[in-house]
Write a protein that holds these residues in place. Structure first.
Motif, PDB file in Angstrom:
ATOM      1  N   GLY A   1      -9.319  -2.217   0.335  1.00 59.00           N
ATOM      2  CA  GLY A   1      -9.465  -1.035   1.172  1.00 59.00           C
ATOM      3  C   GLY A   1     -10.269  -1.323   2.425  1.00 59.00           C
ATOM      4  O   GLY A   1     -11.291  -2.020   2.370  1.00 59.00           O
TER       5      GLY A   1
ATOM      6  N   ASP B   1      -0.827   0.812   2.566  1.00 60.16           N
ATOM      7  CA  ASP B   1      -0.376   1.455   1.335  1.00 60.16           C
ATOM      8  C   ASP B   1       1.148   1.463   1.221  1.00 60.16           C
ATOM      9  O   ASP B   1       1.698   1.315   0.128  1.00 60.16           O
ATOM     10  CB  ASP B   1      -0.924   2.883   1.255  1.00 60.16           C
TER      11      ASP B   1
ATOM     12  N   PHE C   1      -6.215  -1.757  -6.608  1.00 59.75           N
ATOM     13  CA  PHE C   1      -6.766  -1.226  -5.356  1.00 59.75           C
ATOM     14  C   PHE C   1      -8.287  -1.320  -5.418  1.00 59.75           C
ATOM     15  O   PHE C   1      -8.909  -0.749  -6.320  1.00 59.75           O
ATOM     16  CB  PHE C   1      -6.349   0.233  -5.151  1.00 59.75           C
TER      17      PHE C   1
ATOM     18  N   THR D   1     -11.664  -0.265  -3.621  1.00 55.72           N
ATOM     19  CA  THR D   1     -12.096   0.731  -2.657  1.00 55.72           C
ATOM     20  C   THR D   1     -13.611   0.875  -2.682  1.00 55.72           C
ATOM     21  O   THR D   1     -14.299   0.266  -3.511  1.00 55.72           O
ATOM     22  CB  THR D   1     -11.471   2.105  -2.966  1.00 55.72           C
TER      23      THR D   1
END
Length: 278
Positions: A25, A205, A222, A224
């Motif tokens: 991210g 994404d 993912f 983040t």
């Protein structure tokens, strides 16, 4: 695989299944409130964790042989490679967001809206790509310092383009060949050409969605700077952390071709947040 009319997915020609596709991210690896500033500490931690999780050896032999700020010499551990029979590698892909790179340039010029005939948009397209490829290089270097054989790959340079903001097909042959050769592709959100509006932003994404659909990885991860996926952007006061997402839960999330996402639940059916981010 039929995609849209006469368009078909490029044969990815995989010899082994992809183990994992990892999304870094942008908010986690950059300082989003400071223009074009990398969060060096987070990036170093993430790079180390990826090496530990995805490579078979604990021995680190760095592959970044370029000069870094504050370091006078260029490090090249030739002896370290002589002791290795092969370079450890596994079939995985890294995709990263833009964070504090590219957003300023794209939003101030309106690249995501198209209109390449306008001088400001054309200049913004160039400026956006300079910014996001600069970040990509630094992430590749960070991974390489951990002994991960990383290769930066820009969607624009790979020939990816959109149609009205959608990504109907993407040529994955170069990505597949890169993996087959023992390298780790590192892709990123990018400014790309669009055959309807001239240009747009292709988000990380959406790239993840296409890679997952056609490369069929065992895992999609993912990373983040927040605890997980929320019902709304986590900065909003009514955002709720979603504990489970998928076909066997009460909640489901979908990412559209244009980067939009939606969550399906009786009280959230009509929520649809548009994403014009990298």
């Amino acid at each position: 695989m039929e995609l849209n009319g006469n368009q078909t997915a490029t044969d990815v020609n995989q010899t082994k299944p992809i183990r994992c596709i990892v999304k870094l991210g942008g908010a986690a690896i950059t300082c989003k409130n400071e223009l074009e500033k990398i969060n060096e500490e987070n990036l170093e931690i993430v790079s180390t964790q990826l090496r530990q999780a995805l490579l078979s050896s604990d021995k680190v032999v760095g592959m970044d042989w370029s000069k870094r700020p504050g370091i006078s010499d260029i490090a090249c551990n030739v002896a370290g490679f002589r002791d290795k029979l092969r370079v450890d590698s596994t079939n995985f892909i890294v995709v990263h967001g833009g964070g504090s790179f590219g957003h300023f340039q794209a939003s101030n010029s309106g690249v995501h809206k198209g209109g390449l005939q306008q001088p400001l948009v054309k200049a913004g397209f160039v400026a956006t790509r300079i910014s996001v490829t600069t970040l990509n290089l630094e992430i590749v270097r960070a991974l390489a310092r951990e002994g991960i054989p990383s290769v930066g790959m820009s969607p624009f340079s790979c020939g990816w383009s959109t149609s009205g903001g959608n990504l109907p097909v993407a040529d994955l042959s170069v990505v597949a060949k890169t993996i087959k050769s023992g390298f780790v592709p590192v892709l990123h959100g990018d400014a790309v050409l669009d055959d309807v509006q001239g240009c747009t932003i292709l988000s990380g994404d959406v790239i993840m969605r296409h890679l997952a659909a056609y490369m069929k990885p065992d895992y999609v991860v993912f990373l983040t700077d927040v605890l997980g996926v929320y019902s709304h952007p986590p900065t909003e006061p009514n955002a709720v952390l979603l504990r489970e997402i998928g076909e066997h839960s009460l909640l489901a999330i979908a990412v559209g071709e244009d980067g939009s996402w939606s969550i399906t639940k009786p009280t959230l059916q009509h929520m649809n947040n548009q994403a014009d981010y990298l």
